[in-house]
Enzyme design. Structure first.
Site, PDB file in Angstrom:
ATOM      1  N   GLU A  55       0.846  -1.204   0.000  1.00 34.16           N
ATOM      2  CA  GLU A  55       0.000   0.000   0.000  1.00 34.16           C
ATOM      3  C   GLU A  55       0.874   1.243   0.000  1.00 34.16           C
ATOM      4  OE1 GLU A  55      -3.044  -0.048   3.058  1.00 34.16           O
ATOM      5  OE2 GLU A  55      -3.664  -2.033   2.365  1.00 34.16           O
ATOM      6  N   THR A 225      -7.873   0.321 -19.721  1.00 33.42           N
ATOM      7  CA  THR A 225      -7.536  -1.013 -19.255  1.00 33.42           C
ATOM      8  C   THR A 225      -6.242  -1.424 -19.948  1.00 33.42           C
ATOM      9  OG1 THR A 225      -8.958  -1.923 -20.967  1.00 33.42           O
ATOM     10  CG2 THR A 225      -9.878  -1.791 -18.742  1.00 33.42           C
ATOM     11  N   LYS A 228      -6.868  -5.189 -23.388  1.00 34.22           N
ATOM     12  CA  LYS A 228      -7.623  -5.277 -24.657  1.00 34.22           C
ATOM     13  C   LYS A 228      -6.628  -5.168 -25.815  1.00 34.22           C
ATOM     14  CE  LYS A 228     -11.891  -3.822 -22.451  1.00 34.22           C
ATOM     15  NZ  LYS A 228     -11.989  -2.835 -21.391  1.00 34.22           N
TER      16      LYS A 228
HETATM   17  N1  DSN Z   1     -16.411  -5.304 -20.701  1.00 32.63           N
HETATM   18  C1  DSN Z   1     -15.746  -4.378 -21.564  1.00 32.63           C
HETATM   19  C2  DSN Z   1     -16.101  -4.597 -22.975  1.00 32.63           C
HETATM   20  O1  DSN Z   1     -16.323  -5.738 -23.321  1.00 32.63           O
HETATM   21  O2  DSN Z   1     -16.152  -3.674 -23.754  1.00 32.63           O
HETATM   22  C3  DSN Z   1     -16.028  -3.024 -21.133  1.00 32.63           C
HETATM   23  O3  DSN Z   1     -15.924  -2.995 -19.748  1.00 32.63           O
END
Ligand code: DSN
Length: 418
Positions: A55, A225, A228
């Site tokens: 932390e 994020t 992706k």
């Molecule tokens: N779950 C993500 C998506 O599939 O676009 C967004 O949070």
């Protein structure tokens, strides 16, 4: 080695893991928010870094024994700043939702007005949806896409902003197949004196590679994020101007999170390193080429796409003319080994559990090494399943065989030991 230990310690779980590995190897993952992380990213995630509380921030921890955690977090921060050209980075958010929560927490008070893209038109839950914290803590207003073109209408967004006078505007989407003009969003935010937050969760890899307009010069805060198009571990990060650095850091910890997931932060650092290696830009370019090839094949096979095509990693297929819902189509496709998600289309007459659309994307098949030829074939296979699969189950079987052949020709995690 670690997985062999799992097989001995917990055969029941190991069996589920083996089955999931096979599923990932033998299906076409077209969900545009999913990808295959590298073995190096998975090594960091499954490492001894999972064993430590840290932390606080590098050099200012609330736990002892954090020397190497300071090193790894500093590395992740520097890599994030360099990759995106940002003045400050916070790599601790566990998820995109936590990143957005922290961004709002840093800039807003409860009850402040925010303006985001409606979920029903491609936005994300955290952009103000009434069922989400963002619509409950803040007073949310929404913009949509244009009814005719399916594209963002910046003049209309300006008008809505002038009407509702938000303190913060969110630019970003989960289901928008075109480029987002962040510079224009900045102008709109300036007209009404609002902060601009850009949520680039879906397009982070494209942005990093220079294949999507860059929000970093324009937005006060950028959230993303890491799993992706960026192809890292499940997690998130925040980039911001130096003037917001302290507020953002305080908002993440202790504002909305306590112990950071240091093994995931290590894996984020690895992914950010990989994103600066030779081949990453080419990978991102290929994601777009593959998405466009798949879209063309669908159009040639009499499918409608929202906006008529794609500029990025995903497309939104409007199934209304096909008399099949998104859920039914996704079920049929899954039976043929093609995994997509059902998705609302703008002004969808069906509810979110049913939907009139699907949202195929190309990041994961591109990671497997597929190119336009395979992407076109996948577009044709999708068309075949949806056009004929309901009437004739043999079509599903035939397509499934072709899917398995494709997956075997472009293997993934071939040497992974369980
Ligand atoms: N779950 C993500 C998506 O599939 O676009 C967004 O949070």
């Amino acid at each position: 080695m670690i997985n062999r230990t799992l097989a001995q310690a917990d055969p029941e779980m190991a069996q589920i893991l083996v089955a999931e590995l096979k599923r990932q190897q033998e299906t076409l993952m077209l969900i545009p928010s999913e990808n295959y992380a590298s073995r190096a990213v998975m090594s960091a995630t499954g490492s001894v870094f999972t064993n430590k509380y840290a932390e606080g921030y590098p050099g200012a921890r609330y736990y002892h024994g954090c020397r190497f955690y300071d090193e790894l977090e500093r590395l992740a921060i520097e890599r994030a700043k360099k990759l995106f050209g940002a003045e400050h980075a916070n790599v601790q958010p566990h998820t995109g939702t936590a990143a957005n929560m922290a961004a709002y927490h840093a800039l807003l008070q409860p009850g402040d007005r925010i303006l985001g893209m409606s979920v029903a038109h491609g936005g994300h839950l955290t952009h103000g949806a009434p069922v989400n914290f963002s619509g409950q803590i803040y007073h949310a207003f929404f913009y949509t896409v244009d009814r005719e073109t399916g594209r963002l209408d910046y003049d209309e967004i300006l008008q809505i902003a002038l009407d509702c006078r938000p303190k913060l505007i969110v630019a970003g989407a989960s289901a928008y197949p075109r480029l987002i003009d962040f510079e224009r969003f900045r102008e709109i935010a300036d007209e009404v004196g609002a902060y601009l937050v850009a949520d680039i969760a879906h397009i982070a890899g494209l942005v990093a590679a220079g294949y999507h307009p860059d929000p970093v010069p324009y937005a006060d805060v950028v959230t993303s994020t890491t799993h992706k198009t960026l192809r890292g571990p499940r997690g998130a990060l925040i980039l911001c101007k130096a003037q917001y650095a302290e507020a953002i850091d305080r908002a993440v910890f202790p504002g909305v999170q306590a112990g950071p997931l240091m093994h995931v932060i290590a894996a984020k650092a690895v992914a950010l390193h990989e994103a600066q290696q030779f081949g990453f830009r080419e990978y991102q370019r290929q994601i777009i080429l593959n998405s466009q090839a798949m879209a063309e094949a669908l159009l040639e096979n009499d499918f409608d796409l929202v906006t008529g095509g794609t500029d990025n990693h995903l497309m939104l297929v409007d199934l209304r003319r096909k008399n099949i819902s998104g859920r039914e189509a996704a079920d049929l496709l899954e039976a043929a080994g093609i995994v997509v998600n059902k998705n609302l289309i703008p002004w969808d007459p069906l509810p979110p559990r049913e939907t009139s659309g699907i949202r195929p994307g190309s990041p994961a098949i591109t990671t497997r090494g597929m190119k336009e030829e395979e992407a076109r074939l996948i577009g044709k296979l999708i068309a075949r399943v949806i056009n004929d699969g309901r009437k004739d189950p043999r079509v599903i079987e035939e397509v499934h065989k072709q899917v398995l052949e494709l997956c075997r020709a472009f293997p993934i995690y071939a040497d992974l030991e369980i």
